[in-house]
Design a protein around this motif. Structure first.
Motif, PDB file in Angstrom:
ATOM      1  N   THR A  89       0.855  -1.185   0.000  1.00 31.42           N
ATOM      2  CA  THR A  89       0.000   0.000   0.000  1.00 31.42           C
ATOM      3  C   THR A  89       0.891   1.234   0.000  1.00 31.42           C
ATOM      4  N   ARG A 116     -14.118 -13.645  -7.335  1.00 27.15           N
ATOM      5  CA  ARG A 116     -12.745 -13.346  -7.731  1.00 27.15           C
ATOM      6  C   ARG A 116     -12.346 -14.184  -8.939  1.00 27.15           C
ATOM      7  N   GLN A 148     -14.535  -2.876   7.429  1.00 26.53           N
ATOM      8  CA  GLN A 148     -13.595  -3.115   6.339  1.00 26.53           C
ATOM      9  C   GLN A 148     -12.637  -1.953   6.089  1.00 26.53           C
ATOM     10  N   TYR A 206     -12.924  -0.360  -6.917  1.00 33.07           N
ATOM     11  CA  TYR A 206     -14.358  -0.254  -6.632  1.00 33.07           C
ATOM     12  C   TYR A 206     -15.083   0.526  -7.737  1.00 33.07           C
ATOM     13  N   HIS A 258      -3.058  -7.381  -4.998  1.00 39.08           N
ATOM     14  CA  HIS A 258      -2.338  -7.694  -3.765  1.00 39.08           C
ATOM     15  C   HIS A 258      -2.152  -9.191  -3.628  1.00 39.08           C
ATOM     16  N   GLY A 269       7.384  -5.854   2.322  1.00 39.43           N
ATOM     17  CA  GLY A 269       5.965  -5.934   2.694  1.00 39.43           C
ATOM     18  C   GLY A 269       5.144  -6.745   1.719  1.00 39.43           C
ATOM     19  N   ALA A 306      -9.796  -6.734   4.026  1.00 38.70           N
ATOM     20  CA  ALA A 306     -10.126  -6.730   2.596  1.00 38.70           C
ATOM     21  C   ALA A 306      -9.345  -5.672   1.811  1.00 38.70           C
ATOM     22  N   MET A 307      -9.011  -4.558   2.463  1.00 39.62           N
ATOM     23  CA  MET A 307      -8.366  -3.482   1.715  1.00 39.62           C
ATOM     24  C   MET A 307      -6.868  -3.400   1.990  1.00 39.62           C
ATOM     25  N   LEU A 308      -6.300  -4.417   2.618  1.00 42.41           N
ATOM     26  CA  LEU A 308      -4.901  -4.332   3.034  1.00 42.41           C
ATOM     27  C   LEU A 308      -3.976  -5.151   2.148  1.00 42.41           C
ATOM     28  N   ASP A 309      -2.686  -4.781   2.143  1.00 39.21           N
ATOM     29  CA  ASP A 309      -1.715  -5.595   1.416  1.00 39.21           C
ATOM     30  C   ASP A 309      -1.273  -6.770   2.306  1.00 39.21           C
ATOM     31  N   PRO A 310      -0.517  -7.729   1.739  1.00 32.97           N
ATOM     32  CA  PRO A 310      -0.215  -8.957   2.498  1.00 32.97           C
ATOM     33  C   PRO A 310       0.389  -8.701   3.891  1.00 32.97           C
ATOM     34  N   THR A 311       1.325  -7.766   4.006  1.00 39.88           N
ATOM     35  CA  THR A 311       1.919  -7.511   5.316  1.00 39.88           C
ATOM     36  C   THR A 311       0.887  -6.924   6.275  1.00 39.88           C
ATOM     37  N   TYR A 334     -11.008 -14.388   2.785  1.00 39.30           N
ATOM     38  CA  TYR A 334      -9.727 -15.064   2.599  1.00 39.30           C
ATOM     39  C   TYR A 334      -9.716 -16.352   3.410  1.00 39.30           C
ATOM     40  N   GLY A 336      -2.415   1.274   5.507  1.00 36.10           N
ATOM     41  CA  GLY A 336      -3.745   0.707   5.736  1.00 36.10           C
ATOM     42  C   GLY A 336      -3.772  -0.261   6.910  1.00 36.10           C
TER      43      GLY A 336
END
Lengths: 282, 292
Positions: free
Chosen positions: A42, A179, B95, A91, A202, A242, B176-181, B207, B150
């Motif tokens: 992000t 998905r 979320q 979105y 992601h 990350g 839902a809106m986050l990156d893997p870390t 997930y 995020g």
């Protein structure tokens, strides 16, 4: 229909103490018909980068060439470019606005100067390709489920018949089946219409499965731009930024450590299945 | 002891015309009965529109059941005199972290809840300290939430709930809106709260990987607890639920990547056991097969 970025930088508050690089000196070339997965944590600059590719953002330094032409040169036809390079935002269903599905999808082609008939024809084709059946054409887009709204919104961009389709996290918030459907649809468009696709995601697993090449951004800099196989060899490095490699790539390392030798750069379930069966002599 | 017990809950969304007259209704939950044990970690799965979020909002009385009852720590959510107690017992995390943060400084944001219920200032500061520490965000105490990623913002949102010292946290797709870390950090913070503090966690997610470490997985479908093809309810340990690969696919869900690979290998003839959840388990099974 190649896209080439040359020493692209985008700087916020340039010349002040708050100066920040969103994109720093990024160069790459995306060949005709390639499926590129764009990943990064992000705030790594993914969304900023893709907005340069259809001229929504103007770079602070460097430029972008579409089919060899500098898109930021004076007199370049930006409107035509937006017909060639379609951008689907995150979105995208929040951008639906018309009274019925078909009219909503016709908006794009009409804006490009198509007649009502041609726009309608294109809209119907796009909706069909996106898996929206005729029964839904005259419904209000707001009555549809989340997955269908997303499809209609994507169809709105497809109807402009772009040569390059850029999607910013098109599967965010959808259930697993949703998905798979959206990714399957994009993959089909890529194959059938030879569309160049840039997919911001992601999910390493999704990118590993669909992309020909992976572009990794970190703090606005281009870290890797290579095949999934090559990129996922750098699992430890990706983690320090990350990100992560696909689960299957980690499994490969575990299996090799346990004396079951498999290809260390495998990244999809299909590849893993083959490798494991081979290693066990089945 | 059950912290949440829902009995025969029905919930309808009413569709009104311009004159506020009810013209139609959409049933989101039909006859759901579910008990959640104090201190457990429960994952709710289900495709978009299956009724997960509607159920989550019943737990802290944002939604009230049309029929049936929801008890939170024995308090009926329909009894308005319990509203504050219920909201203090069950906190919610949503979320989008940007919609849940209200202050310009992290510590003020975390302290907002306790301040609102009249906790004395010394204690607010102490609660903020504890809450930030529990989610690993102490170093960001004086930062502006704008400067956070995020995942960090979401952990601040969780700290805001933790500072209320709820017995139960209900999370509706917090990653839902986050990156893997970001996802990993948020999940490990939640697991810590569950293990160390005994906070009950109800986690809604798309997930499947996030459900692997839960105590219990419940699948919803069309406003009911889903049924497997053998007629049993899709309510059990992650291993039990993720063994039902075909059922999950039919319900528009999937299984974790490793579970799916295990299933595919078994279909190809390897004598693997069902419901393999982690890489470790799969590697052990394959080593065992290789040695045979």
């Amino acid at each position: 229909m190649s896209i080439r970025a040359e020493n692209l930088s985008y700087i916020y508050n340039e010349g002040t103490v708050m100066e920040t690089y969103a994109i720093r000196d990024v160069s790459f070339e995306i060949g005709d018909g390639t499926f590129v997965g764009l990943i990064g944590h992000t705030g790594s600059g993914k969304s900023t980068l893709i907005q340069h590719l259809n001229g929504l953002l103007k770079p602070s330094r460097g430029t972008v060439y579409f089919n060899g032409e500098d898109i930021f040169a004076e007199g370049y036809n930006m409107k035509a470019l937006r017909g060639h390079v379609g951008l689907v935002f995150q979105y995208p269903e929040y951008q639906l606005f018309e009274e019925d599905v078909l009219t909503d999808v016709m908006f794009g082609p009409k804006n490009l100067g198509c007649s009502d008939d041609v726009a309608k024809e294109r809209a119907i084709r796009a909706l069909t390709q996106c898996g929206v059946d005729e029964g839904r054409f005259d419904r209000s887009p707001f009555e549809l489920s989340g997955g269908y709204k997303r499809r209609v919104a994507i169809a709105g961009v497809i109807a402009m018949e772009p040569d390059v389709l850029i999607l910013d996290e098109p599967t965010a918030g959808l259930d697993p089946h949703g998905r798979d459907e959206i990714l399957g649809m994009i993959s089909r468009l890529h194959k059938e219409r030879k569309m160049t696709v840039i997919l911001v995601s992601h999910s390493m697993d999704d990118v590993a499965e669909h992309a020909d090449k992976i572009m990794v951004l970190n703090h606005g800099e281009l870290l890797f731009y290579d095949t999934p196989r090559e990129v996922f060899k750098h699992a430890a490095e990706l983690e320090s930024y990350g990100l992560s490699a696909p689960e299957i790539t980690y499994l490969a390392a575990d299996l090799n450590a346990a004396g079951i030798s498999v290809d260390p750069s495998m990244s999809t379930i299909e590849e893993a299945k083959e490798e494991i069966l081979k290693a066990l002599g089945r | 002891m059950n912290i949440i017990s829902a009995a025969h809950v029905v919930y309808d969304y009413l569709i009104r015309d311009e004159n506020d007259k009810v013209v139609d209704k959409r049933t989101a939950l039909r006859d759901v009965s579910l008990e959640i044990a104090q201190g457990s970690f429960v994952c709710l799965l289900g495709h978009n529109g299956s009724g997960k979020s509607t159920f989550a909002k019943l737990i802290n009385a944002m939604n009230l059941p049309g029929e049936g009852t929801v008890l939170v720590s024995g308090m009926d959510t329909k009894d308005e005199s319990h509203l504050l107690d219920i909201r203090m017992t069950a906190g919610m995390v949503f979320q989008n972290p940007d919609n849940q943060i209200i202050s310009n400084v992290v510590e003020e944001d975390v302290g907002f809840g306790p301040e609102n219920i009249g906790v004395p200032e010394d204690e607010i500061l102490q609660r903020v300290d504890e809450a930030l520490q529990k989610v690993g965000m102490t170093a960001y105490r004086l930062k502006s939430p704008n400067q956070l990623s995020g995942g960090q913002k979401q952990r601040v949102a969780i700290a805001g709930i933790v500072a209320m010292r709820p017995k139960c946290i209900v999370m509706d797709e917090p990653t839902a809106m986050l990156d893997p870390t970001g996802r990993k950090d948020v999940l490990s913070a939640v697991h810590e709260l569950n293990k160390k503090e005994g906070v009950t966690v109800v986690l809604i997610t798309h997930y499947m990987e996030e459900a692997v470490d839960a105590d219990r997985v419940v699948v919803l479908e069309k406003g009911e607890i889903a049924k497997a093809s053998d007629g049993s309810l899709m309510d059990g340990t992650p291993r039990e639920i993720f063994s039902k690969v075909e059922d999950l696919r039919r319900l528009r869900l999937s299984v974790p990547v490793i579970t799916e690979l295990g299933y595919e290998l078994k279909q190809a003839g390897l004598p693997l056991r069902d419901g393999i959840l982690t890489r470790d388990e799969l590697v052990k099974e394959l080593v065992r097969i290789k040695a045979q």
